[in-house]
Scaffold this active site. Structure first.
Site, PDB file in Angstrom:
ATOM      1  N   ARG A 165    -121.474 -18.621  80.234  1.00 49.96           N
ATOM      2  CA  ARG A 165    -120.301 -17.925  80.492  1.00 49.96           C
ATOM      3  C   ARG A 165    -120.279 -16.761  81.574  1.00 49.96           C
ATOM      4  NH1 ARG A 165    -119.591 -21.989  78.883  1.00 49.96           N
ATOM      5  NH2 ARG A 165    -118.180 -23.107  77.182  1.00 49.96           N
ATOM      6  N   SER A 240    -110.719 -20.873  74.379  1.00 50.97           N
ATOM      7  CA  SER A 240    -111.582 -20.058  73.411  1.00 50.97           C
ATOM      8  C   SER A 240    -111.243 -18.633  73.727  1.00 50.97           C
ATOM      9  CB  SER A 240    -113.081 -20.326  73.492  1.00 50.97           C
ATOM     10  OG  SER A 240    -113.321 -21.840  73.151  1.00 50.97           O
ATOM     11  N   GLU A 353    -113.588 -13.667  75.521  1.00 52.59           N
ATOM     12  CA  GLU A 353    -113.910 -14.369  76.599  1.00 52.59           C
ATOM     13  C   GLU A 353    -112.910 -14.118  77.859  1.00 52.59           C
ATOM     14  OE1 GLU A 353    -115.300 -18.445  76.319  1.00 52.59           O
ATOM     15  OE2 GLU A 353    -113.815 -19.325  77.744  1.00 52.59           O
TER      16      GLU A 353
END
Ligand code: FAD
EC number: 1.3.1.98
Length: 357
Positions: A165, A240, A353
């Site tokens: 990520r 998420s 995130e």
């Protein structure tokens, strides 16, 4: 170039919260981009690059600057080269439409990334990943405007600094580059290789084509509320909400001990059913990646949890949802409560995130 004033950003994001941008420009070409940036500089305005708005949490105060809405579109360019097919795509192309076009040609490499919302230009930013694939595995180069020099350059995958990520775009060089196109590479004749347990089970004993995997991934996503389907309440999310934390082996062992079960082999993949087993993956270098969804549930935030107009998806404990007319403040209050309780229970700090604007 047309500038829109006082544009509400919430409706331009999948989470649907957040105040207005002072100004916004729709960018249809690299020329528009240069012009818009010259305008922002002349007015002393900070800029924010907006893709599909699927990984954003915009604050109630909005953004006091110029939003560049990336709408650079165009046909996909396929070129056969050295035993592979290279595909060049503009940043404003819908990601899932790109994945479908690639799978329909029988090319393997992004089929597990089906159904991820947003635009192609947003995918290298956090190196999107799902079901055992990451976009970094197929990216050859990313064409960007370097705001430091105002020149267009091509960054190789290595220069993009991809990790979990992570890329230079959301870390060391945040705010420096605007992505205008991405080139991907798919070796000819490569067969689908499945790494994710649920997909392996679904295709046991078979050799699926990319387009078959594409369909099943979308089906699995739908079951988890991770596919944007108009009218479904669980879809008002940013996917998420927390990254899976990567911790030292000792931290994992302490958690496993605290919940009363012996740690399993580090390399054993999580199949996700027993509450007594601490789900984890070997992250290499003595580190373990924990499942943020499990930590959130164990800290008391079950699927369907409600806190005012914010809540947790009824189908996935990692998706924070806007239950209708929530403010960004309410989403942030729930986020902070989850982070606090997970820290208190397990000593692990969850990291958000979605990008905060
Ligand atoms: C239901 C749902 C499921 C999801 N599932 C996944 C998943 O499985 N895996 C995963 O990794 N993510 C997932 N996401 C998150 C999100 O879809 C991806 O991160 C997506 O790639 C974001 O793209 P975007 O175009 O919407 O970017 P935005 O949300 O608009 O922007 C995100 C960030 O990228 C920057 N950015 C966007 N475009 C550009 C550009 N052209 N140049 C420079 N910077 C840019 C923005 O400034 C911002 O910092 C999911 C989201 C939702 C809502």
């Amino acid at each position: 170039m047309t500038t829109e004033e006082n544009v509400l950003l919430g409706p331009l994001t999948t989470l649907g919260v957040g105040g207005p941008a002072k100004s916004m420009v729709r960018v249809h070409s690299e020329g528009d981009l240069v012009e818009a940036l010259a305008f922002a500089r002349s007015q002393g305005l900070p800029v924010f690059v907006l893709g599909g708005g699927s990984n954003l949490l915009v604050g109630d105060g909005g953004f006091d600057g110029l939003v560049l809405r990336m709408e650079i579109d165009g046909a996909l360019e396929f070129e056969e080269k050295d035993g592979a097919v290279e595909v060049r795509t503009a940043a404003g192309v819908d990601w899932d439409a790109f994945v479908l076009a690639v799978c329909e040609r029988g090319l393997s490499g992004v089929e597990c990334l089906a159904g991820i919302p947003g635009l192609v230009g947003g995918t290298p930013v956090q190196n999107v990943g799902a079901y055992g694939q990451e976009v970094a595995e197929t990216i050859v180069s990313v064409r960007v405007l370097d705001l430091a020099t105002m020149e267009f350059v091509s960054l190789s995958a290595v220069e993009c600094g991809f990790g979990y990520r992570r890329s230079v775009f959301n870390s060391t060089e945040r705010g420096r580059y605007v992505v205008t196109a991405v080139t991907f590479r798919f070796p000819l004749g490569r067969r689908v290789e499945l790494k994710y347990a649920e997909l392996k089970r679904r295709f046991e004993g078979q050799s699926p084509t990319p387009i078959e995997v594409y369909g099943v991934v979308r089906e699995i996503r739908h079951g988890k509320g991770m596919l944007l389907v108009p009218g479904e309440d669980d879809c008002r999310s940013a996917g998420s909400f927390f990254k899976n934390p990567v911790v030292d082996l000792a931290v994992y062992e302490a958690i496993a001990g605290a919940v009363g079960n012996p740690p399993r082999a580090r390399s054993e993949p999580w199949v996700g059913h027993s509450v007594l087993t601490v789900p984890h993956w070997d992250a290499g270098g003595g580190k373990v990646k924990l499942a943020a969804a499990w930590l959130v549930e164990q800290a008391g935030f079950h699927k369907g949890f409600v806190m005012g107009r914010a809540g947790i998806s009824s189908r996935h404990s990692l998706a924070v949802v806007n239950r209708g007319d929530a403010t960004a403040g309410e989403i942030v209050a729930l986020r902070d409560e989850i982070v606090r309780r997970v820290k208190e229970r397990f000593g692990v700090r969850l990291e958000q995130e979605p990008v905060m604007v």
